[in-house]
Design an enzyme around this catalytic site. Sequence first.
Site, PDB file in Angstrom:
ATOM      1  N   LYS A  18      63.103  23.491  15.038  1.00 11.98           N
ATOM      2  CA  LYS A  18      63.668  23.135  16.352  1.00 11.98           C
ATOM      3  C   LYS A  18      62.570  22.969  17.413  1.00 11.98           C
ATOM      4  O   LYS A  18      62.575  22.003  18.158  1.00 11.98           O
ATOM      5  CB  LYS A  18      64.657  24.209  16.840  1.00 11.98           C
ATOM      6  N   ARG A  93      73.695  30.268  21.785  1.00 13.14           N
ATOM      7  CA  ARG A  93      73.649  30.886  20.459  1.00 13.14           C
ATOM      8  C   ARG A  93      74.927  31.647  20.153  1.00 13.14           C
ATOM      9  O   ARG A  93      75.084  32.145  19.032  1.00 13.14           O
ATOM     10  CB  ARG A  93      72.510  31.904  20.440  1.00 13.14           C
ATOM     11  N   ARG A 132      54.310  31.076   9.499  1.00 13.82           N
ATOM     12  CA  ARG A 132      54.158  31.192  10.956  1.00 13.82           C
ATOM     13  C   ARG A 132      53.756  32.617  11.355  1.00 13.82           C
ATOM     14  O   ARG A 132      53.001  32.816  12.297  1.00 13.82           O
ATOM     15  CB  ARG A 132      55.470  30.794  11.655  1.00 13.82           C
ATOM     16  N   ARG A 138      53.892  36.395  15.158  1.00 12.52           N
ATOM     17  CA  ARG A 138      55.147  36.789  15.806  1.00 12.52           C
ATOM     18  C   ARG A 138      55.768  37.957  15.059  1.00 12.52           C
ATOM     19  O   ARG A 138      56.052  37.861  13.866  1.00 12.52           O
ATOM     20  CB  ARG A 138      56.123  35.609  15.826  1.00 12.52           C
ATOM     21  N   ARG A 149      67.558  37.707  11.141  1.00 14.06           N
ATOM     22  CA  ARG A 149      67.776  36.607  12.101  1.00 14.06           C
ATOM     23  C   ARG A 149      68.652  35.518  11.473  1.00 14.06           C
ATOM     24  O   ARG A 149      69.486  34.915  12.159  1.00 14.06           O
ATOM     25  CB  ARG A 149      66.435  36.035  12.563  1.00 14.06           C
TER      26      ARG A 149
HETATM   27  P1  AMP Z   1      63.756  31.761  19.016  1.00 15.59           P
HETATM   28  O1  AMP Z   1      62.379  31.482  19.517  1.00 15.59           O
HETATM   29  O2  AMP Z   1      64.765  30.746  19.480  1.00 15.59           O
HETATM   30  O3  AMP Z   1      63.794  31.978  17.526  1.00 15.59           O
HETATM   31  O4  AMP Z   1      64.207  33.135  19.702  1.00 15.59           O
HETATM   32  C1  AMP Z   1      63.494  34.340  19.460  1.00 15.59           C
HETATM   33  C2  AMP Z   1      64.348  35.527  19.881  1.00 15.59           C
HETATM   34  O5  AMP Z   1      64.632  35.456  21.277  1.00 15.59           O
HETATM   35  C3  AMP Z   1      65.715  35.624  19.202  1.00 15.59           C
HETATM   36  O6  AMP Z   1      65.646  36.228  17.941  1.00 15.59           O
HETATM   37  C4  AMP Z   1      66.482  36.457  20.223  1.00 15.59           C
HETATM   38  O7  AMP Z   1      66.110  37.815  20.146  1.00 15.59           O
HETATM   39  C5  AMP Z   1      65.947  35.900  21.545  1.00 15.59           C
HETATM   40  N1  AMP Z   1      66.756  34.745  22.001  1.00 15.59           N
HETATM   41  C6  AMP Z   1      66.333  33.466  22.164  1.00 15.59           C
HETATM   42  N2  AMP Z   1      67.320  32.684  22.620  1.00 15.59           N
HETATM   43  C7  AMP Z   1      68.422  33.472  22.728  1.00 15.59           C
HETATM   44  C8  AMP Z   1      69.768  33.249  23.125  1.00 15.59           C
HETATM   45  N3  AMP Z   1      70.205  32.043  23.485  1.00 15.59           N
HETATM   46  N4  AMP Z   1      70.608  34.323  23.110  1.00 15.59           N
HETATM   47  C9  AMP Z   1      70.190  35.559  22.758  1.00 15.59           C
HETATM   48  N5  AMP Z   1      68.943  35.830  22.358  1.00 15.59           N
HETATM   49  C10 AMP Z   1      68.050  34.800  22.340  1.00 15.59           C
END
Ligand code: AMP
Length: 198
Positions: A18, A93, A132, A138, A149
């Site tokens: 993404k 989400r 990654r 990370r 996740r």
């Molecule tokens: P991502 O970079 O999109 O994989 O997001 C990393 C982490 O940030 C996720 O595992 C959540 O802990 C938090 N996060 C990101 N976007 C959201 C969202 N829309 N709602 C809740 N938590 C989020």
Amino acid sequence: MSAAGTRLLLIGPPGAGKGTQASVLSTTFDVPAISTGDIFRHNVAHETPLGLQAKAFMDAGDNVPDSLTNDLITDRLEQADCAGGFLLDGYPRTTDQVRHLDAFLAGHDAAMNAVVQLVADPDVVVERLQKRAIEQGRADDDESVVRHRLEVYQEQTAPLIDLYTTRGLVVAIDGIGEISEVTQRILEGLQTLGVTPA
Ligand code: AMP
């Protein structure tokens, strides 16, 4: 915010690509790419009050609570650069976040134009995220957190695809392949919905 402009959403499991596609599409459509994950990570790195609240959820691979996330996105979408459209990566989400976004857009006489679903096999995404983890360090790319996740995605986020499908907004795209190939598929998919770069 005007009713005109392109408003896109990228949805898919962690590791589906993404972020990579968001940055390409942001240039192609000339709209800001907004990643709630990036905004949270920035806040964690700077130890802001929001970052301190979000960190434990992120480290565990859980979603940050909707109330925090919805406030954050409202602030971001109200900034001037979003007036002519935007591309959301990683938000909404949950169904609560969809309700929040719907209300926000309705309040601005605006609506989403398309939802790009990036499809990727769970085994492939686990492998990508392990790479990654080594490259970017990370904490939430650790294998057991990644598996969690993916579960959170299946339970809380995958149902949103049905919801947006009933609105006729979803194009499902195979996310596996060269970056430029995947971009090409996305652009062709968006074209079927009449969404094209200016
Ligand atoms: P991502 O970079 O999109 O994989 O997001 C990393 C982490 O940030 C996720 O595992 C959540 O802990 C938090 N996060 C990101 N976007 C959201 C969202 N829309 N709602 C809740 N938590 C989020």
